[in-house]
Motif scaffolding. Structure first.
Motif, PDB file in Angstrom:
ATOM      1  N   PHE A   1       0.830  -1.202   0.000  1.00 14.47           N
ATOM      2  CA  PHE A   1       0.000   0.000   0.000  1.00 14.47           C
ATOM      3  C   PHE A   1       0.869   1.259   0.000  1.00 14.47           C
ATOM      4  O   PHE A   1       0.553   2.238  -0.672  1.00 14.47           O
ATOM      5  CB  PHE A   1      -0.920   0.004   1.222  1.00 14.47           C
ATOM      6  N   TRP A   2       1.922   1.249   0.796  1.00 12.54           N
ATOM      7  CA  TRP A   2       2.821   2.400   0.870  1.00 12.54           C
ATOM      8  C   TRP A   2       3.395   2.715  -0.517  1.00 12.54           C
ATOM      9  O   TRP A   2       3.425   3.866  -0.948  1.00 12.54           O
ATOM     10  CB  TRP A   2       3.948   2.128   1.857  1.00 12.54           C
TER      11      TRP A   2
ATOM     12  N   GLU B   1       2.148   2.124  -3.314  1.00  9.32           N
ATOM     13  CA  GLU B   1       1.107   2.601  -4.224  1.00  9.32           C
ATOM     14  C   GLU B   1       0.669   4.021  -3.899  1.00  9.32           C
ATOM     15  O   GLU B   1       0.392   4.813  -4.822  1.00  9.32           O
ATOM     16  CB  GLU B   1      -0.102   1.668  -4.166  1.00  9.32           C
ATOM     17  N   TYR B   2       0.631   4.394  -2.626  1.00  9.49           N
ATOM     18  CA  TYR B   2      -0.005   5.652  -2.245  1.00  9.49           C
ATOM     19  C   TYR B   2       0.951   6.723  -1.727  1.00  9.49           C
ATOM     20  O   TYR B   2       0.586   7.891  -1.702  1.00  9.49           O
ATOM     21  CB  TYR B   2      -1.084   5.388  -1.182  1.00  9.49           C
TER      22      TYR B   2
ATOM     23  N   TYR C   1     -10.911   0.763  -1.328  1.00  5.35           N
ATOM     24  CA  TYR C   1      -9.456   0.767  -1.133  1.00  5.35           C
ATOM     25  C   TYR C   1      -8.887  -0.647  -1.202  1.00  5.35           C
ATOM     26  O   TYR C   1      -7.862  -0.893  -1.841  1.00  5.35           O
ATOM     27  CB  TYR C   1      -9.142   1.394   0.218  1.00  5.35           C
ATOM     28  N   GLU C   2      -9.562  -1.574  -0.529  1.00  5.86           N
ATOM     29  CA  GLU C   2      -9.153  -2.980  -0.504  1.00  5.86           C
ATOM     30  C   GLU C   2     -10.401  -3.844  -0.381  1.00  5.86           C
ATOM     31  O   GLU C   2     -11.149  -3.722   0.584  1.00  5.86           O
ATOM     32  CB  GLU C   2      -8.205  -3.236   0.674  1.00  5.86           C
TER      33      GLU C   2
ATOM     34  N   ALA D   1      -0.379   3.882   5.295  1.00  4.89           N
ATOM     35  CA  ALA D   1      -0.485   2.755   4.375  1.00  4.89           C
ATOM     36  C   ALA D   1      -1.813   2.021   4.554  1.00  4.89           C
ATOM     37  O   ALA D   1      -2.434   1.584   3.578  1.00  4.89           O
ATOM     38  CB  ALA D   1       0.686   1.795   4.596  1.00  4.89           C
TER      39      ALA D   1
END
Length: 264
Positions: free
Chosen positions: A106-107, A109-110, A178-179, A231
């Motif tokens: 996640f980190w 990606e964002y 988001y997920e 994240a």
């Protein structure tokens, strides 16, 4: 995938749960998902408001039966869990995922491209599970009391082996934009359970509230934890009041005994 038998079907014929060692008030079993009724109940919740002390009573009685308590909001704009579009069919098992891999992905990606994943924050919690449970009970009593931030809170019971698994156990879809597989986020919650003594305290349609028995007590610890929060749920920072990791760490994490997450 290691799952426990679901004891909730017993409540269909035994609403008080006496055969499970429980003494439940009037309540209801929730089967509804985004694709129609699930093959077994996903959770039970009380029909009427609970009183201080009910969390502890139900936690101590229901845990041996394979159930864990959580506060839910039934009076929000999206209604109760019958209308939450639960997605158990899309949910895997938290133990199948590595929490650091989830957060690092996640980190990447964002976060900004020049910011490397800093790794997991150090643990601040030992093995005192009772301390974490006692804090969750006190905060749950506050949420269930008149005048709380929830309009119509209800005590719910979920078939789960540990508190961190509660969202996955019901196929909670709050973070779906988001997920879509909540079990990946629950893998992180398991890690926080071990490192910070979190308990899943409350759920609404798209909000997750945790109690935190051992929050960061130094700014360095809080900043390291803030990276994990970013994240886990970027909206907490990018759409929040404190839009830098340092400010978020100082105002939202340092010695704070509740963590709240909301996904747009």
């Amino acid at each position: 995938m290691a799952t426990l038998p679901n004891p909730l079907p017993h409540l269909a014929a035994d609403p008080t749960g006496s055969t499970l060692g429980l003494a439940l008030p009037a309540g209801r079993l929730i089967y509804a998902t985004d694709e129609g009724p699930w093959h077994e109940p996903l959770l039970w919740h009380a029909d009427a408001p609970s009183a201080p002390g009910d969390w502890t009573t139900q936690h101590d009685a229901s845990r041996p039966a394979g159930l864990l308590p959580v506060v839910i909001e039934v009076g929000g704009g999206q209604g109760g869990p019958e209308e939450w579009e639960l997605m158990p069919a899309d949910t895997s098992y938290p133990g199948d995922h590595d929490p650091e891999e989830v957060l690092a992905g996640f980190w990447e990606e964002y976060a900004a491209q020049d910011e490397t994943w800093p790794g997991l924050a150090p643990a601040t919690m030992g093995t005192d599970a009772r301390r974490a449970d006692d804090l969750a009970a006190r905060l749950a009593d506050s949420l269930l009391s008149p005048g709380s931030s929830f309009k119509e809170p209800r005590l719910a019971l979920v078939p789960a082996r540990r508190s961190a698994d509660i969202p996955a156990a019901i196929g909670w879809s709050g973070p779906v934009n988001y997920e879509s597989d909540t079990a990946r986020l629950c893998a992180v919650l398991r890690s926080w359970e071990d490192r910070f003594g979190i308990r899943v305290l409350a759920l609404t349609f798209n909000q997750l509230v945790l109690s935190v028995a051992a929050p960061p007590t130094t700014l360095a610890e809080a900043e390291a934890t803030a990276a994990e929060h970013f994240a886990f749920c970027p909206d907490n920072i990018t759409q929040g009041v404190h839009t830098t990791l340092r400010a978020y760490a100082e105002h939202e994490l340092l010695t704070k005994q509740t963590w709240s997450f909301w996904w747009d």
